[in-house]
Design a protein around this motif. Structure first.
Motif, PDB file in Angstrom:
ATOM      1  N   TYR A  26     -30.204  -8.838  34.737  1.00 39.03           N
ATOM      2  CA  TYR A  26     -31.470  -8.145  34.512  1.00 39.03           C
ATOM      3  C   TYR A  26     -32.437  -9.096  33.819  1.00 39.03           C
ATOM      4  O   TYR A  26     -32.037 -10.143  33.311  1.00 39.03           O
ATOM      5  N   SER A  29     -37.652 -10.484  23.581  1.00 43.97           N
ATOM      6  CA  SER A  29     -38.875 -10.130  24.315  1.00 43.97           C
ATOM      7  C   SER A  29     -40.093 -10.002  23.402  1.00 43.97           C
ATOM      8  O   SER A  29     -41.191 -10.394  23.797  1.00 43.97           O
ATOM      9  N   VAL A  80     -36.617  -9.460  31.741  1.00 40.18           N
ATOM     10  CA  VAL A  80     -37.792  -8.792  31.180  1.00 40.18           C
ATOM     11  C   VAL A  80     -39.031  -9.477  31.756  1.00 40.18           C
ATOM     12  O   VAL A  80     -39.089 -10.696  31.874  1.00 40.18           O
ATOM     13  N   THR A 128     -38.471  -3.886  31.857  1.00 44.64           N
ATOM     14  CA  THR A 128     -37.144  -4.391  32.192  1.00 44.64           C
ATOM     15  C   THR A 128     -36.995  -4.323  33.696  1.00 44.64           C
ATOM     16  O   THR A 128     -37.303  -3.298  34.302  1.00 44.64           O
ATOM     17  N   PRO A 143     -33.063  -8.407  24.824  1.00 41.49           N
ATOM     18  CA  PRO A 143     -33.923  -7.400  24.196  1.00 41.49           C
ATOM     19  C   PRO A 143     -34.537  -7.885  22.874  1.00 41.49           C
ATOM     20  O   PRO A 143     -35.636  -7.469  22.505  1.00 41.49           O
TER      21      PRO A 143
END
Lengths: 427, 259
Positions: free
Chosen positions: B182, B161, B184, B193, B158
């Motif tokens: 996961y 990004s 981005v 996401t 996070p």
């Protein structure tokens, strides 16, 4: 793209460029415009490190290694029998963009051997930067070499596309330059450097009045000196360095331990060691001058023309001025704290903040992360136990040397102890 | 006295909700723990926290009112470290923050063991974030997406990004965290996401060749060539090299794993 051919050129021209140690990609203010490619407004990033432990941040290559000069210390000198190659302007542009898009690099560091003359070479370098900025909308970092003898007009133009410009003075003394590069003249280095320095000053003052003034070399200027090629002292190097910092407002001076590349008898012969420890001590001194508030005369002077090899320059200074210590860490100001051996600027910051809450003792200082094995002889804190105050500087030096294991230990102990090997056999 | 353990879902909102519960229920010995770390114990009282955006917002708003911007950053970045007891360390910091007369300085008390510990964790997280800015290696796929796989020690994606969005505004890119499953994705307009389910775990560290652009290999070869040519053999220092590029990252680095 002819990948095979490019690969060959890359092999030759990256190899030839590697002795320029600068790889910084920080300090620029160029942001991404109109959804273009790249941004160099943040901090510098080292994308990888070579096996010699140096950072790789930029694609560092020569445009060509053809050169009209014959400087003894340089691997691309005219008389050296090596493979020569040259990139086309568009090839460098394409290579930079494809590497940048894959997040391999922060940008381009383009230098060159001098072909035809200074201006002709400088023009080619500018063409690459201009294409990157105008055709590719590239906002990554560009470091261009200022070519000795390049005209003022070209230096003006170069700064409009480049983030940083640099010109290497290479040899710290004029005497040495005369010996190793008799075709070159100090003046040819100084003129482009002076021009860029003036342009930066002018840009800054115009920017205050007119916001749209095009940015000029936002990451400033730097230079490099070769260490150990011309028999100069540490004082000669560092006084030259601080002169250049002051006179031309340089962002950085790099020190590059001479890597023997020639059988020329004016130079250290092939096979002799690269002076890595000396280089390290010079960088430490450079840092003390730029960030720790030291004056060059405190560290190097007539009585001490060379830095100690066995201890760092801050510790040397502290031992020479042992009467100024011990310092109370709970009271001393920022500048004084920064002068204590074993305390770096980050620790200074932590000490200053932490002592607002309570008086600090040895446990606090240790947890904060200062090197107590050096610092403890120079400080007092909120504790009843102290190192004895009636030691002499020489005794303290002995105690500290006994307690640390320097990674450079072998490189200074060998010089002092000829019988090292024999002793090992006996014991 | 028995401790009360609040078990939450592992999200930042969930953590803030737990803080809210601690205060609302006036618990004397609270602990906050991720569900995945919790093991029921006979001596503990436990309570499952249901993440509530409204409650989380109230706590975050209060933090915003009194804390310095650096302290807010500290709280969020330390949380991303996913260290097993970070919730309790942060709860300690928050309790101090809510009760002290000098809330603006709270994250700077480096003589407080726990505050110092949190600041060290933040340093580790920030270093990891910076490493990912550096070690991401995009490969261009056939559908024109620059794709990279990473496996950071902490949940730093996070934080990365924004950096990549500013830099690669004109290309589609995807960075996938294969440890946390996961990624981005930037579609030229905004960041999304994405969660991708892989049916098997094989080959997660490399993207199959048939999905890559035909020239992709050639660029990797050039990069490897550059990396080798820029090395100075007479200054070889592998210890320093490995310190800067720890081995656990090598499998994602083109120049270290080969093409």
């Amino acid at each position: 793209m002819n990948f095979e051919r490019i690969k060959e050129k890359l092999e030759i021209l990256a190899d030839a460029a590697k002795y320029d140690v600068s790889c910084s990609s920080s300090g620029s203010k160029r942001t991404n415009k109109n959804k273009g490619l790249g941004d160099s407004s943040g901090m510098g990033i080292c994308h990888t490190y070579t096996e010699d432990g140096r950072c790789v941040s930029l694609l560092k290559i020569l445009l060509t290694n053809h050169c009209i000069y014959d400087c003894a210390y340089c691997v691309t000198r005219r008389s050296n029998d090596i493979k020569r190659a040259a990139f086309k302007v568009q090839e460098v542009v394409d290579l930079t963009i494809s590497f940048y898009r894959r997040n391999y690099i922060e940008g381009l560091f383009l230098s060159s051997g001098i072909f035809k003359n200074g201006d002709y070479t400088m023009e080619r370098l500018i063409q690459v930067a201009k294409k990157l900025r105008e055709e590719e909308n590239f906002n990554g970092y560009i470091h261009l070499k200022s070519i000795p003898g390049a005209s003022d007009e070209l230096m003006r133009e170069a700064g409009l596309y480049a983030d940083r410009l640099s010109i290497n003075i290479e040899i710290p003394t004029e005497k040495g330059l005369k010996l190793l590069a008799p075709e070159k003249n100090r003046k040819d280095f100084i003129q482009p450097m002076q021009k860029v320095a003036n342009e930066i000053i002018q840009y800054k003052s115009e920017k205050k009045l007119i916001k749209s003034t095009p940015i000029y070399a936002p990451a400033g200027q730097s230079t490099q000196m070769i260490v150990g090629a011309s028999g100069e002292t540490d004082a000669e190097i560092m006084y030259t360095s601080s002169y250049f910092y002051k006179k031309f407002n340089l962002k950085r001076v790099y020190y590059s331990g001479y890597v023997p590349i020639s059988y020329d008898n004016r130079l250290p012969s092939i096979g002799s060691d690269v002076p890595i420890l000396r280089e390290n001590r010079l960088y430490q001194t450079d840092w003390l001058l730029r960030f720790y508030g030291f004056d060059i005369r405190e560290l190097l002077n007539k009585e001490n023309p060379n830095l100690d090899t066995d201890i760092d320059p801050k510790l040397s200074w502290a031992l020479r001025n042992f009467g100024n210590f011990p310092i109370d860490v709970n009271r001393a100001d920022k500048n004084m704290l920064a002068r204590i051996p074993g305390i770096g600027l980050k620790s200074v910051y932590k000490i200053i903040n932490a002592r607002r809450f309570r008086k600090l003792n040895w446990e606090h200082l240790k947890a904060i992360g200062i090197s107590l094995n050096r610092a403890k002889y120079f400080i007092v804190c909120d504790s009843r136990t102290f190192e004895s105050k009636d030691r002499t500087a020489a005794q303290v030096k002995g105690l500290i040397l006994g307690s640390i294991k320097s990674k450079f230990h072998h490189s200074y102990s060998n010089q002092l102890n000829l019988f090292d090997g024999q002793q090992k056999i006996i014991s | 006295m028995k401790a009360t353990t609040f078990i939450y879902d592992g999200t930042f909102e969930g953590f803030l909700t737990s803080v809210f519960e601690v205060y609302e229920k006036k618990v004397v010995y609270p602990k906050i723990m991720k569900q995945e770390h919790y093991k029921a114990s006979f001596f503990d009282i436990s309570e499952v926290v249901i993440t509530d955006t409204h409650k989380a917002d109230r706590v975050w708003k209060r933090i915003n009112e009194i804390a310095s911007s650096n302290a807010k950053r500290t709280i969020y970045h330390a949380f991303l470290s996913e260290q097993p007891t970070i919730e309790n360390d942060l709860l300690y910091l928050l309790k101090k923050l809510f009760s002290t007369s000098t809330p603006k300085l709270i994250d700077k008390d480096f003589s407080d063991q726990i505050i110092l510990k949190i600041s060290k964790i933040v340093k580790m997280v920030d270093r990891e974030k910076h490493r990912m800015d550096a070690f991401v290696r995009f490969k261009l796929t056939l559908d024109n997406i620059y794709t990279a796989i990473i496996e950071p020690d902490f949940n730093v994606l996070p934080l990365n990004s924004v950096h990549f969005k500013n830099r690669y505004a004109d290309q589609k890119w995807l960075i996938y965290d294969s440890r946390r499953k996961y990624g981005v994705f930037y579609n030229l307009i905004e960041i999304q996401t994405v969660e991708i389910e892989f049916f098997n775990n094989i080959a997660l560290d490399k993207i199959a060749k048939e999905y890559l652009c035909p020239n992709e290999d050639a660029f990797q070869v050039l990069w490897k060539q550059y990396f080798d040519s820029t090395n100075i053999v007479s200054r070889k220092n592998l210890k320093l090299h490995i310190k800067h590029v720890p081995k656990r990252y090598w499998k994602y680095l083109v120049e270290k794993r080969g093409v």
